[in-house]
Structures are given as C-alpha cells and as structure tokens.
Write an enzyme that holds these catalytic residues in place. Structure first.
Site, PDB file in Angstrom:
ATOM      1  N   ASP A 148      23.576  14.641 -13.844  1.00  0.00           N
ATOM      2  CA  ASP A 148      24.336  13.393 -14.062  1.00  0.00           C
ATOM      3  C   ASP A 148      25.401  13.208 -12.992  1.00  0.00           C
ATOM      4  OD1 ASP A 148      25.164  15.705 -15.324  1.00  0.00           O
ATOM      5  OD2 ASP A 148      26.084  14.712 -17.030  1.00  0.00           O
ATOM      6  N   LYS A 171      20.626  21.036 -15.055  1.00  0.00           N
ATOM      7  CA  LYS A 171      21.377  20.630 -16.250  1.00  0.00           C
ATOM      8  C   LYS A 171      21.626  21.899 -17.058  1.00  0.00           C
ATOM      9  CE  LYS A 171      22.994  17.311 -18.956  1.00  0.00           C
ATOM     10  NZ  LYS A 171      24.252  16.618 -18.637  1.00  0.00           N
ATOM     11  N   TYR A 218       6.236  17.776 -16.577  1.00  0.00           N
ATOM     12  CA  TYR A 218       4.940  17.189 -16.195  1.00  0.00           C
ATOM     13  C   TYR A 218       3.787  18.128 -16.540  1.00  0.00           C
ATOM     14  CZ  TYR A 218       7.858  14.088 -13.462  1.00  0.00           C
ATOM     15  OH  TYR A 218       8.808  13.194 -13.084  1.00  0.00           O
ATOM     16  N   ASP A 243      14.187   8.499  -5.921  1.00  0.00           N
ATOM     17  CA  ASP A 243      14.046   7.036  -5.973  1.00  0.00           C
ATOM     18  C   ASP A 243      15.424   6.383  -5.860  1.00  0.00           C
ATOM     19  OD1 ASP A 243      11.320   7.047  -6.141  1.00  0.00           O
ATOM     20  OD2 ASP A 243      11.228   5.676  -7.846  1.00  0.00           O
ATOM     21  N   ASP A 266      12.312  13.557  -9.122  1.00  0.00           N
ATOM     22  CA  ASP A 266      11.605  12.273  -9.178  1.00  0.00           C
ATOM     23  C   ASP A 266      12.628  11.132  -9.248  1.00  0.00           C
ATOM     24  OD1 ASP A 266       9.683  10.370  -9.522  1.00  0.00           O
ATOM     25  OD2 ASP A 266       8.906  11.124 -11.419  1.00  0.00           O
TER      26      ASP A 266
END
Ligand code: NAD
Length: 372
Positions: A221, A189, A142, A249, A245
């Site tokens: 993952d 990751k 971001y 959700d 993020d």
C-alpha cells in the site's frame, strides 16, 4: 550471430504490433550482419478457435526449441464478457510461463523526455524516473489452490510462495541493481500475510550476498502511494506476482501510455519479450495501436537474450529520435502534436526503420573513426 526467433502474435493488437517488432529485428539483422531465422506460432483465442487449446503442443515445441520469443498479447471480448467459459486465452499465457520456466518478469519504466507531458503525473515529479521492476511469475494467488465451497457462495485463491521461488528472483534483482543505482526495494504485505513474511525473510537472507546493495522493504500500500508521490526514489523494485501485476500497470502511467512499455520474462533458458499491454479490443483492426512497446521489447530481446547491447541501444535511440522529431501515435499525441505527425501503427514502424538506418550508420562511422 545466428539465432532462431519465434514470433507469437496472439490476439487483437498483438498481431498488429508484433508485425512492426519483427520488422525491426529483421532490419537489425541486415544492418549489423546477423542471421535471424523467424518462425511463428499461435496462442490464445486464435489457438482455441483452431485447436481447442490455448497453447497447442505444436506451439510449445517451437517455443522450447528457439533462442528467443517476441510475443504480442492474448485476449478476446468473448471471454471477458463470459467468465464462466472454461477454456480461456490467459490459460495459454500462464501455461507458457510455467512450461518455459519463466519466473522473472522484468519491466523497465523509463520515461522518454519527449513524453513528459503525456503522463498524468506532473513533469517535475517524473523527470529522471528510471525504475526496473522484477515481478515473480510462477507463484502467488495465480497458482495456489483455488475453488468454491458452500454451494459456490464462498471462493478462495491460495497465496503461496516457496523459498526457492523467492531466492532465484531475488538474486536476479540484486544482480541487476549492481549495474544501476545499487538499491533494491522489496515490496510485500508482511504485516498481514504469512507468505509475505517468508518473502521478507528470504530477501533479507539473499541480500547478505550483496553487501554493496542497499535493501529497503515497503508494504504494497505504501509502495503504491510512493510510486506516484516520488517515483525517483525507486531503482530496482522486487515483488511477487499479484503486487507486481498491479504496481507495474500503475507505473505505466509514469511512462505516459501502456503503448510504450516493454517487458522481458526470463528464467534459466529461453526469454520471452512482450509489451505490458493487452490485446486492446477497443482499437483492434483500426491500425492505430502504438507499436513502440513491441519494438522496445525487441530491443530488450537483443540485449538480454543475445547480449547485443549496441544493437539494442540502436533501437532505443531510433525510438528517441522519432519522438524527438515529433512523431506520435494517437495514444501519446497531445494538443501540441502537429496533425501530419500523428502516425498509424505501420507508419510508426516505418519511421523507426528509417531512424535505425541513420543511427546504425552513425555508430559504424564512430567505430571506424575510433579504429583509425
Ligand atoms: P489493454 O492493455 O488491452 O488496454 C487498456 C487500454 O490501453 C485500452 O484503452 C487500449 O486501447 C489502450 N492500449 C493498450 N495498448 C495500446 C497500444 N499499444 N496503443 C494504443 N493504446 C493501447 O487492457 P484491457 O483493455 O484491460 O484488456 C483487453 C484484453 O487484453 C483482455 O482480454 C485482457 O484479458 C487481455 N490482456 C492480455 C494481456 C497479455 O496478453 N499479456 C495483458 C493484459 C490484458
């Protein structure tokens, strides 16, 4: 206690739900004898329309000079439909987080038993899930360098993390784990990304200060899969901006609806409290938005920024009692919900205020009996 609170409604249903969140804070002040001074400010689409700036200087000054902020959401269909617009509501949000030094986003995912059936996950897998996410807010793709080359045919967003950014949020996550089940799952990751390898190195270093806390690492993952397969295996989850993020959700499904989840963004100064949902254009103006995420955000504000645990618990108990009595907004209603128990935004807010009165008088009577 005397405190100054800024109400920052933003756009769409942000306005509708923060109205109810504010009423709850006013009620708490009255019931528990606190002086909360309220002011409001603009951000997002509304602010762009009025000033051309998604975070006007006047707003920023107010935010820097208060004790806590109750925020709604930003966003408008105009920008979603035209990604080429240069001035955008979410720039206000990102700038606000940077300017206020809000580096940690806390998202508690706690399932109310009454809503077990509202989730798309099986109740037996869900029951007892209680996760606290720590999502880093100031680094990652971001904020890294971004741009286009090759005449616009190639685009890039740099995933970037600095050691101090990882350290400070890792400490917060380990400290929170001490008050819970003493386990931190760090999600990255690291098999592919260099920034994740730094993340893992720093989290391992920080963990040495907390020998009483179990640390495990998971790849993003695998974590995304395990969250649905066995949500009870998580306690505190620590992760970066982008992975956080997405994971939070996904985790909202554990709670049954976006309309139920609150979050806190904290740094070293003022705290910002907001629902995890957006401005929900599809239901804006219909008066049916679920205000419970904003009301639970107010509960987090009382607890984290003001240390008012009893008051915060009273709000959570009022939400529990309201759900137990069968009241629902449309998003969390199911085929078993009686028609007269489906409430609009304002009615749900009023129901919480009624329950708050009962909870507060019960708490007072328990306290005075205890003093006898
Ligand atoms: P959204 O969270 O606004 O809505 C997703 C779905 O959940 C919609 O169907 C909506 O009706 C429903 N929903 C959300 N909150 C609800 C509530 N309180 N009660 C009942 N139903 C609720 O996400 P979106 O549709 O992807 O985005 C809409 C706008 O919000 C976009 O402009 C986006 O950029 C913005 N957004 C802002 C924030 C923020 O300000 N923090 C976060 C996410 C999205």
């Amino acid at each position: 206690m005397e405190k100054k609170i800024i109400i920052l409604p933003g756009d769409g249903i942000g306005k509708e739900v923060t109205t109810e969140g504010k009423k709850v804070l006013e009620k708490i002040a009255g019931l528990f004898n606190h002086q909360f001074e309220f002011d409001s400010a603009t951000i997002g689409h509304d602010a762009i329309e009025a000033t051309g700036n998604p975070l006007p200087d006047e707003t920023l000054t107010k935010l820097k000079n208060c004790d806590a902020i109750l925020f709604g959401a930003v966003g408008h269909p105009k920008y979603d439909n035209d990604p080429t617009l240069k001035v955008r509501p979410e720039q206000g949000l990102l700038k606000m987080r940077k300017e206020l030094g809000l580096y940690a986003n806390l998202r508690p995912i706690k399932l109310f038993d009454e809503l077990l059936e509202a989730s798309s996950i099986k109740p037996e897998i869900l029951k007892g899930s209680d996760i606290l996410f720590f999502r880093e807010l100031t680094g990652d793709v971001y904020f890294g360098e971004k741009g286009r080359k090759d005449e616009g045919k190639t685009a890039y967003d740099l995933m970037i993390y600095q050691k101090y950014e990882i350290e400070r949020i890792a400490h917060k996550a380990f400290q929170a784990a001490r008050t819970r089940k003493k386990k931190v799952t760090s999600v990255d990751k690291a098999n592919v990304l260099e920034s994740s390898r730094l993340w893992r190195e720093v989290v391992n270093e920080v963990s040495k200060h907390y020998p009483d806390i179990t640390l495990e690492h998971q790849f993003i993952d695998a974590a995304a899969m395990k969250l649905i397969q066995n949500p009870k295996s998580f306690d505190v989850v620590l992760t970066g901006n982008l992975f956080g993020d997405i994971l939070t959700d996904e985790a909202s499904q554990i709670a049954g609806s976006m309309g139920m989840l609150a979050s806190a963004s904290v740094g070293d100064k003022v705290g910002l409290y907001e629902p995890i949902h957006g401005s929900a254009h599809d239901i804006t103006g219909k008066g049916i938005a679920n205000p419970l995420a904003s009301i639970l955000s107010a509960a987090l504000l009382l607890d984290i920024s003001f240390g008012l645990k009893e008051e915060s618990d009273a709000v959570i108990k009022a939400v529990e009692a309201t759900l137990k009595a069968g009241y629902r907004t449309a998003d969390i209603a199911d085929s078993k919900t009686a028609k007269d128990k489906i409430l609009n935004t304002q009615q749900m807010g009023t129901q919480i205020l009624n329950e708050l009165k009962k909870v507060a008088s019960y708490q007072t009577s328990v306290a005075s009996n205890g003093n006898q």
